[in-house]
Design an enzyme around this catalytic site. Structure first.
Site, mmCIF file in Angstrom:
data_model
loop_
_atom_site.group_PDB
_atom_site.id
_atom_site.type_symbol
_atom_site.label_atom_id
_atom_site.label_comp_id
_atom_site.label_asym_id
_atom_site.label_seq_id
_atom_site.Cartn_x
_atom_site.Cartn_y
_atom_site.Cartn_z
ATOM 1 N N CYS A 25 45.012 101.300 6.767
ATOM 2 C CA CYS A 25 43.513 101.086 6.314
ATOM 3 C C CYS A 25 43.930 100.904 4.726
ATOM 4 O O CYS A 25 44.496 101.032 3.902
ATOM 5 C CB CYS A 25 43.099 103.114 6.450
ATOM 6 S SG CYS A 25 41.312 102.818 5.308
ATOM 7 N N HIS A 59 33.490 101.336 5.395
ATOM 8 C CA HIS A 59 32.942 99.923 5.007
ATOM 9 C C HIS A 59 31.824 99.318 5.519
ATOM 10 O O HIS A 59 30.952 98.542 5.358
ATOM 11 C CB HIS A 59 34.596 99.395 5.255
ATOM 12 C CG HIS A 59 34.450 98.134 5.150
ATOM 13 N ND1 HIS A 59 34.275 97.673 4.131
ATOM 14 C CD2 HIS A 59 34.081 96.499 6.240
ATOM 15 C CE1 HIS A 59 34.350 96.029 3.973
ATOM 16 N NE2 HIS A 59 34.377 96.142 4.961
ATOM 17 N N HIS A 65 28.826 94.381 7.855
ATOM 18 C CA HIS A 65 29.157 94.059 8.594
ATOM 19 C C HIS A 65 29.676 94.066 9.939
ATOM 20 O O HIS A 65 29.591 94.944 10.147
ATOM 21 C CB HIS A 65 31.238 93.248 8.215
ATOM 22 C CG HIS A 65 30.921 92.390 6.890
ATOM 23 N ND1 HIS A 65 31.478 92.135 5.349
ATOM 24 C CD2 HIS A 65 29.616 91.773 6.177
ATOM 25 C CE1 HIS A 65 31.637 91.592 4.986
ATOM 26 N NE2 HIS A 65 29.964 91.418 5.029
ATOM 27 N N CYS A 177 100.484 87.066 -6.833
ATOM 28 C CA CYS A 177 101.283 88.293 -5.770
ATOM 29 C C CYS A 177 100.962 87.599 -4.586
ATOM 30 O O CYS A 177 100.382 86.773 -4.382
ATOM 31 C CB CYS A 177 100.073 89.100 -6.011
ATOM 32 S SG CYS A 177 98.554 88.704 -5.691
ATOM 33 N N HIS A 211 93.611 84.442 -14.207
ATOM 34 C CA HIS A 211 93.724 82.980 -14.720
ATOM 35 C C HIS A 211 92.771 82.785 -15.523
ATOM 36 O O HIS A 211 93.091 81.715 -16.812
ATOM 37 C CB HIS A 211 93.093 82.593 -13.148
ATOM 38 C CG HIS A 211 93.488 81.168 -13.331
ATOM 39 N ND1 HIS A 211 94.781 79.542 -13.255
ATOM 40 C CD2 HIS A 211 92.356 80.511 -12.912
ATOM 41 C CE1 HIS A 211 93.994 78.995 -13.893
ATOM 42 N NE2 HIS A 211 93.012 78.733 -13.117
ATOM 43 N N CYS A 239 79.849 83.956 -16.960
ATOM 44 C CA CYS A 239 78.125 83.899 -17.008
ATOM 45 C C CYS A 239 77.999 84.910 -16.415
ATOM 46 O O CYS A 239 77.668 85.917 -16.367
ATOM 47 C CB CYS A 239 78.016 83.080 -15.770
ATOM 48 S SG CYS A 239 77.120 81.205 -16.834
ATOM 49 N N CYS A 310 62.278 99.859 -4.161
ATOM 50 C CA CYS A 310 63.172 101.344 -4.425
ATOM 51 C C CYS A 310 62.605 102.038 -5.641
ATOM 52 O O CYS A 310 62.434 102.390 -6.473
ATOM 53 C CB CYS A 310 64.392 101.622 -4.036
ATOM 54 S SG CYS A 310 65.267 100.400 -5.874
ATOM 55 N N HIS A 751 69.991 100.410 -6.504
ATOM 56 C CA HIS A 751 69.367 100.519 -5.441
ATOM 57 C C HIS A 751 69.102 101.892 -6.696
ATOM 58 O O HIS A 751 69.457 102.996 -7.179
ATOM 59 C CB HIS A 751 70.038 101.216 -4.252
ATOM 60 C CG HIS A 751 68.633 101.989 -3.671
ATOM 61 N ND1 HIS A 751 67.946 101.255 -2.954
ATOM 62 C CD2 HIS A 751 68.626 102.913 -2.416
ATOM 63 C CE1 HIS A 751 67.333 102.588 -2.353
ATOM 64 N NE2 HIS A 751 67.471 103.750 -2.636
#
Length: 797
Positions: A25, A59, A65, A177, A211, A239, A310, A751
């Site tokens: 609704c 409504h 309507h 490694c 590296h 970045c 959230c 979150h």
């Protein structure tokens, strides 16, 4: 007798651009899952309940309507496994309604007061189109947990070294490694390095990062994530973000790797991030592994995650737990507002959410989930989907209109502004008044000691959190992995001391013309009923704000803010001359919250003010983008000079007569102010600007200044006019009421959850309750979460 309305010219199928409210609704959260179903108007496609509230009939009486389509939906029974099934999918697949529900429909004519055959007249095509139409909730579910990953200059302009054949997948190992999993291939030189130690027990010694530090090679791809269709994890260390590589196939072929022959053997970064989010999302257990018992009843209704929503759910839970918002929008015995488009009306949707959260009408266990016979599991509630309110809040906003995760504090400020702009007919009051207070700024010339006081009305504060890293202890571990930073805890008092402490600013004294500067300090002149506090725990890493886990110690006991009360101008203090005040257009007051955020990122104050002035004094993100684009300007560090005519986006005043002229054309004052600022005060250009920016809601920042000016012209000084907000009485005693917490490295990912102090049914005293989307449980780890909260709400006692 046959219904004549089935042949009406007004009866037509919804177009793709029309919204069809066929799930719940528009004026409450009763839905097609209720026993009586939902009535969808076949003229305007409004959804109305037909239970005891009968908003569908309301409504019809308003719109006239006649025809409605009743939809009833029954969930196909789902059985909860014990223990819960492990979630391993990268994305949450969108099921069809047929997969999940049994649906029945019928048509009724209110005017004829009779049921109507669905096969008569134009009904078959219209009914079929309504059932197939998209809804707000469906669109949100499909996009849940999606990320937007784009290329960057480092992937687009990648230059590779001499090609060579990389060892096969089974034999390849890290060049530093012996690890054979979690391997990242440098696309520039072909080096294989292991990644970071990751969530889920995935080993890694960060040799890929090592590296990059040694060679400055930025782009790497995770070998185990490669799939034949070209999907892969690509990370740009420059970045510090996930990226895409449009030429990945060619770049891999350079190292002898045929992507069509690859098989995915490891989880992608997105997959692991989602698993981590869902672990936080679904693991509602105590330290001993027992599942936390859900709470039901009035004020304990959860909000469903619409897909990265959230941040919205957490803020709404905190706001509607406050008396001011509950009193303004929760009216269970009153009819809803009278409006032709309830789904597009902010007042209606805020009252709908208030009723949903506070009434307890929808707070009960999910009856569609059946636990195993030997399980003591109590299902959580379904939760309410505030899709219509989310749509209204985000409409016209560059960020909140998207499905991306957002900053909960920025959402709070945006929502408070929307609420204040909306009408509040007598006897109702703007609930944001509970947040408002006055800060008094004191400037004192270092040379001649003259002072100036200025009052500013605010509805929040952003406090800096000092960063003190703990010393790392070398324990002989041979791992080269960069250890995670740990920080010394700080107290809330220390943060407030810094926030209200004196600082030196570079200004020329109008009294003695000294360039020695001023000391500036801001203290409270009044206190609010609810103090919203944002804890800024960020530092710039490669010009990207990165969240730091600095613990802030906040107790449950009441405390006073009396020590931060301004004493005002004292006897014997000589005021600075007010020449500058004679020309209001020459003053610029930067957005304090945005200014503090920019300064926390490390930008000099002069640059921050200049960026805010140039971008309309709106928010930190826009100003930051301006700063990056104007870093090389020769006058970037020159003090801001504001002329009376203003400039595009300037924060100075605008001519009141120009605003009135535009108002006579039917243009609202906020839009007029914004347009005049953007066009240097030219009315003709401002009118053109308004019509070319129909979605821009205008500049509301001057509303309070105008009110203060009006008060000043009648009976008070500007400073006195600003004291209407808040309460100056002492003692100013506050206690923590609720917090919004964030889990994740960035406020735009991860979150959000809310912890709220409430009275729990059948328990004495108050306790902390965790609102994790639709899940509502008694909190067990709130002391730890309080240390890392992102937004704090303190109530005055």
């Amino acid at each position: 007798m046959a219904c004549k309305h089935v042949h009406s010219a007004e009866l037509r199928a919804p177009t793709p651009a029309q919204s069809v409210y066929r799930e719940d609704c528009t004026q409450c959260f009763d839905s097609i899952d209720d026993p009586t179903g939902l009535n969808v108007c076949l003229s305007c496609f409004n959804g109305g309940c037909c239970s005891d509230r009968d908003h569908a009939r309301l409504h019809q009486q308003t719109s006239k309507h006649p025809l409605v389509l009743n939809i009833k939906r029954t969930r196909k029974r789902a059985k909860r496994d014990e223990p819960p099934q492990k979630i391993s999918k990268l994305a949450i697949a969108a099921e069809t309604e047929e997969d999940r529900y049994d649906t029945t429909t019928s048509v009724r004519c209110y005017e004829c007061d009779a049921d109507v055959d669905k096969s008569s007249g134009k009904l078959p095509a219209v009914v079929d189109a309504v059932l197939k139409a998209n809804t707000f909730a469906r669109q949100a579910e499909v996009q849940a947990w999606e990320q937007e990953i784009t290329p960057c200059e480092h992937t687009l302009c990648l230059k590779q070294g001499s090609g060579r054949q990389i060892e096969s997948q089974d034999l390849g190992h890290c060049s530093m490694c012996e690890l054979k999993e979690n391997l990242w291939l440098c696309l520039q030189c072909g080096n294989l390095g292991c990644g970071r130690n990751q969530f889920g027990g995935i080993g890694g010694n960060s040799h890929g990062l090592k590296h990059t530090e040694l060679t400055s090679h930025a782009v790497a791809v995770k070998l185990g994530s490669l799939t034949p269709d070209g999907a892969a994890d690509i990370y740009c260390y420059a970045c510090n973000e996930e990226r895409t590589d449009p030429e990945l196939v060619a770049h891999l072929a350079h190292w002898g790797i045929n992507i069509a022959e690859r098989e995915k053997t490891e989880k992608s970064l997105t997959e692991m991030q989602i698993e981590q989010n869902l672990k936080w999302e679904f693991s509602m257990t105590s330290q001993d592994g027992k599942e936390l018992k859900p709470i039901f009843g009035e004020g304990f209704t959860g909000l469903k995650n619409l897909g990265n929503s959230c941040y919205l759910a957490s803020v709404l839970q905190c706001l509607f737990s406050l008396p001011a918002f509950a009193a303004r929008y929760y009216h269970p015995k009153k009819p809803p507002p009278s409006t032709q488009l309830p789904a597009e009306d902010l007042e209606t949707q805020l009252r709908k959410v208030a009723d949903g959260i506070l009434s307890g009408r929808y707070s009960y266990p999910d009856t569609d989930v059946v636990a195993s016979e030997d399980s003591a599991y109590i299902p959580h509630q379904k939760g309410l989907a505030p899709a219509m309110l989310k749509h209204l809040i985000g409409r016209g906003h560059e960020e909140f209109s998207t499905m991306r995760q957002q900053d909960a504090f920025e959402l709070l400020l945006h929502l408070l502004k929307l609420v204040t702009r909306s009408p509040h007919p007598s006897p109702t009051q703007d609930p944001v008044n509970a947040f408002r207070f006055v800060m008094e700024q004191r400037l004192q010339c270092i040379s001649c000691n003259r002072v100036r006081y200025r009052s500013d009305e605010q509805d929040n504060i952003s406090i800096p959190v000092p960063v003190r890293r703990k010393l790392r202890v070398i324990n002989g571990d041979s791992s080269d992995e960069k250890p995670k930073d740990e920080f010394e805890p700080v107290t809330l008092k220390e943060c407030l001391d810094i926030f209200t402490g004196a600082e030196e600013v570079e200004l020329t004294c109008p009294a003695c013309n000294s360039k020695a500067g001023f000391t500036k300090r801001s203290l409270f002149k009044t206190f609010p009923d609810v103090l919203a506090v944002n804890a800024r725990r960020f530092e710039l890493v490669n010009w990207v704000p990165t969240k730091l886990d600095v613990p802030v110690v906040v107790g449950d006991d009441p405390f006073t803010l009396d020590a931060y009360m301004s004493s005002g101008q004292q006897d014997g203090e000589d005021p600075l001359p007010e020449e500058a005040a004679a020309d209001p257009a020459s003053r610029f007051s930067p957005n304090q919250a945005a200014l503090e955020q920019l300064e926390a990122m490390g930008f000099p104050r002069v640059r921050c003010e200049k960026a805010l002035h140039a971008t309309g004094n709106t928010d930190a993100d826009t100003a930051m983008n301006w700063l990056f684009a104007h870093m090389e300007d020769p006058d970037i560090d020159a003090p801001l000079q504001v002329t009376a005519s203003g400039s595009g986006g300037g924060g100075g005043g605008v001519d009141a007569e120009s605003v009135e002229m535009m108002a006579a054309m039917g243009i609202g004052a906020p839009q007029a102010r914004k347009a005049l600022k953007e066009t240097g005060g030219d009315v003709n250009r401002a009118v053109d600007w308004v019509f070319s920016h129909p979605d821009d809601q205008g500049d509301f920042e001057d509303d309070d200044d105008a009110a203060a000016a009006a008060a000043a012209s009648s009976s008070t000084t500007p400073t006195e006019g600003a004291t209407r907000a808040g309460n100056p009485d002492l003692p100013a005693k506050f206690r923590l009421q609720s917090i919004v917490c964030h889990k994740g490295a960035s406020i735009h990912a991860g979150h959000y959850v809310a912890f709220i102090r409430k009275h729990i049914p059948d328990e004495s005293g108050e306790a902390w309750v965790l609102f994790n989307d639709e899940k509502v449980v008694k909190a067990v780890d709130v002391e730890e979460m309080k240390k890392f909260a992102y937004v704090y709400f303190f109530r005055r006692m």
